[in-house]
Enzyme design. Structure first.
Site, PDB file in Angstrom:
ATOM      1  N   ARG A   1       8.112   4.680  -4.283  1.00  0.00           N
ATOM      2  CA  ARG A   1       8.127   3.724  -3.162  1.00  0.00           C
ATOM      3  C   ARG A   1       7.131   2.592  -3.423  1.00  0.00           C
ATOM      4  O   ARG A   1       7.390   1.430  -3.065  1.00  0.00           O
ATOM      5  CB  ARG A   1       7.819   4.435  -1.842  1.00  0.00           C
ATOM      6  CG  ARG A   1       8.007   3.523  -0.639  1.00  0.00           C
ATOM      7  CD  ARG A   1       7.920   4.281   0.680  1.00  0.00           C
ATOM      8  NE  ARG A   1       6.590   4.826   0.906  1.00  0.00           N
ATOM      9  CZ  ARG A   1       6.251   5.564   1.956  1.00  0.00           C
ATOM     10  NH1 ARG A   1       7.158   5.882   2.871  1.00  0.00           N
ATOM     11  NH2 ARG A   1       5.021   6.022   2.100  1.00  0.00           N
TER      12      ARG A   1
ATOM     13  N   GLU B   1      11.861   2.152  14.397  1.00  0.00           N
ATOM     14  CA  GLU B   1      10.934   3.232  14.027  1.00  0.00           C
ATOM     15  C   GLU B   1       9.669   3.105  14.862  1.00  0.00           C
ATOM     16  O   GLU B   1       9.559   2.215  15.707  1.00  0.00           O
ATOM     17  CB  GLU B   1      10.611   3.178  12.536  1.00  0.00           C
ATOM     18  CG  GLU B   1       9.961   1.886  12.110  1.00  0.00           C
ATOM     19  CD  GLU B   1       9.701   1.781  10.603  1.00  0.00           C
ATOM     20  OE1 GLU B   1       9.622   2.809   9.922  1.00  0.00           O
ATOM     21  OE2 GLU B   1       9.551   0.641  10.131  1.00  0.00           O
TER      22      GLU B   1
ATOM     23  N   TYR C   1       0.825  -1.206   0.000  1.00  0.00           N
ATOM     24  CA  TYR C   1       0.000   0.000   0.000  1.00  0.00           C
ATOM     25  C   TYR C   1       0.855   1.249   0.000  1.00  0.00           C
ATOM     26  O   TYR C   1       2.064   1.197   0.203  1.00  0.00           O
ATOM     27  CB  TYR C   1      -0.987  -0.008   1.168  1.00  0.00           C
ATOM     28  CG  TYR C   1      -0.396   0.316   2.529  1.00  0.00           C
ATOM     29  CD1 TYR C   1       0.410  -0.588   3.211  1.00  0.00           C
ATOM     30  CD2 TYR C   1      -0.668   1.537   3.141  1.00  0.00           C
ATOM     31  CE1 TYR C   1       0.933  -0.276   4.461  1.00  0.00           C
ATOM     32  CE2 TYR C   1      -0.155   1.850   4.394  1.00  0.00           C
ATOM     33  CZ  TYR C   1       0.649   0.938   5.046  1.00  0.00           C
ATOM     34  OH  TYR C   1       1.171   1.237   6.276  1.00  0.00           O
TER      35      TYR C   1
ATOM     36  N   LYS D   1       6.349  -1.690   1.993  1.00  0.00           N
ATOM     37  CA  LYS D   1       5.133  -1.172   2.649  1.00  0.00           C
ATOM     38  C   LYS D   1       4.005  -2.185   2.442  1.00  0.00           C
ATOM     39  O   LYS D   1       3.081  -1.988   1.657  1.00  0.00           O
ATOM     40  CB  LYS D   1       4.781   0.216   2.085  1.00  0.00           C
ATOM     41  CG  LYS D   1       3.951   1.063   3.049  1.00  0.00           C
ATOM     42  CD  LYS D   1       4.010   2.532   2.683  1.00  0.00           C
ATOM     43  CE  LYS D   1       3.002   3.379   3.421  1.00  0.00           C
ATOM     44  NZ  LYS D   1       3.044   3.322   4.877  1.00  0.00           N
TER      45      LYS D   1
END
Ligand code: PDD
Length: 290
Positions: free
Chosen positions: A50, A178, A31, A146
């Site tokens: 990306r 993160e 996504y 992702k």
């Protein structure tokens, strides 16, 4: 709310997919999430790049060209009533006729987009900063993709929700990775630190903007592994993401971040970076020709 599903624009409430969709059965998909200000998608080329990297990461051919993606995204933005939006894009390996983990030959990927109002932190939260907690990073070895397989992120984020905090900052082998949906920056002795974009973290688009701004304004920064100790003893900590932009973390596991008179408050480097970010975003939007 408006959506796009496999070639059709339709109300989100009418969008339907098969229960045999591999996204549903295997989380076999990726996504993207693009913030939109005054109907201008922010850093759309970077988000599409990306998306391509994520598709390459799961060996799924991109079903659309960048021109086609942009046409769909811009039409969705135009048909959504809010000026500030977030466009969600999901591509899965499609719906097979059976449940089998191997890639199904000849199946068309599912392409789904919808736009929702952009809801960032309130002015009060920006002013005060937020609480965060830490937890072990439970995720897999390709966090640079992702993927829609977000269960570890969901479970880890819920830990902070349970304790009234805004984010869970994850640690792997004694080092900062993160947040569950954010990148993390630490300030120590005036130097901005953030971990390298390797396979342990998502290469954040906002993170890149922040690093560009540090470079442009000659703010000292280092991209290098950040230890748990450096995180816990930081002068300042902030989060970045498409919705949070630059958001100060003022307590970590219930203890104030920072030292002296700045302890437990957004620090000067964080505030300066957020101001630079806002100016940059406004500049980009002024030049937007979408
Ligand atoms: N999340 N790290 C993770 C794990 C993320 O999921 C995100 C974004 C980020 C920040 O990336 P960016 O600056 O490109 O938004 C870092 C989005 C907002 C989401 O999943 O909703």
């Amino acid at each position: 709310m408006k959506a796009y599903l496999n070639g059709q624009f339709l109300p989100l409430s009418e969008a339907r997919i098969s229960p045999l969709d591999r996204g549903f059965l295997y989380s076999d998909g990726v996504y993207e999430f693009i913030p939109v200000y005054s109907r201008c998608p922010f850093r759309i080329d970077e988000h599409l790049r990306r998306l391509q990297d994520s598709l390459d990461g799961i060996r799924l051919a991109n079903p659309l060209s960048d021109t086609e993606w942009k046409r769909i995204i811009l039409r969705l933005i135009a048909e959504t009533e809010f000026a500030d939006q977030t466009v969600y894009i999901q591509v899965t390996r499609g719906a097979d006729v059976k449940r089998d983990p191997c890639f199904p030959p000849g199946v068309t990927p599912t392409v789904f987009l919808f736009s929702a109002p952009l809801v960032g932190p309130s002015a009060a939260l920006r002013e005060q900063g937020v609480a965060a907690i830490t937890a072990p990073d439970l995720r897999w070895a390709r966090c640079d993709i992702k993927t829609i397989a977000l269960l570890p992120n969901v479970l880890t984020r819920q830990l902070s929700a349970d304790s009234g905090a805004a984010e869970t900052i994850m640690l792997r082998d004694g080092y900062l990775t993160e947040g569950t949906s954010t990148n993390v920056f630490v300030v120590r002795d005036g130097v901005i630190l953030t971990p390298p974009q390797d396979r342990h973290i998502l290469p954040g688009i906002t993170c890149d903007v922040v690093l560009e701004l540090a470079e442009k304004h000659k703010a000292p920064y280092e991209v290098r592994p950040v230890s748990e100790d450096e995180l816990r003893n930081a002068d300042e900590v902030w989060l970045t993401s498409s919705t949070k932009e630059v958001l100060a973390v003022v307590t970590l596991d219930g203890r104030p971040v920072g030292h002296g008179e700045n302890a437990g408050k957004p620090g000067p480097v964080t505030k300066r970076m957020h101001a630079w970010f806002c100016t940059f975003r406004e500049d980009v939007m002024r030049r937007c020709d979408a």
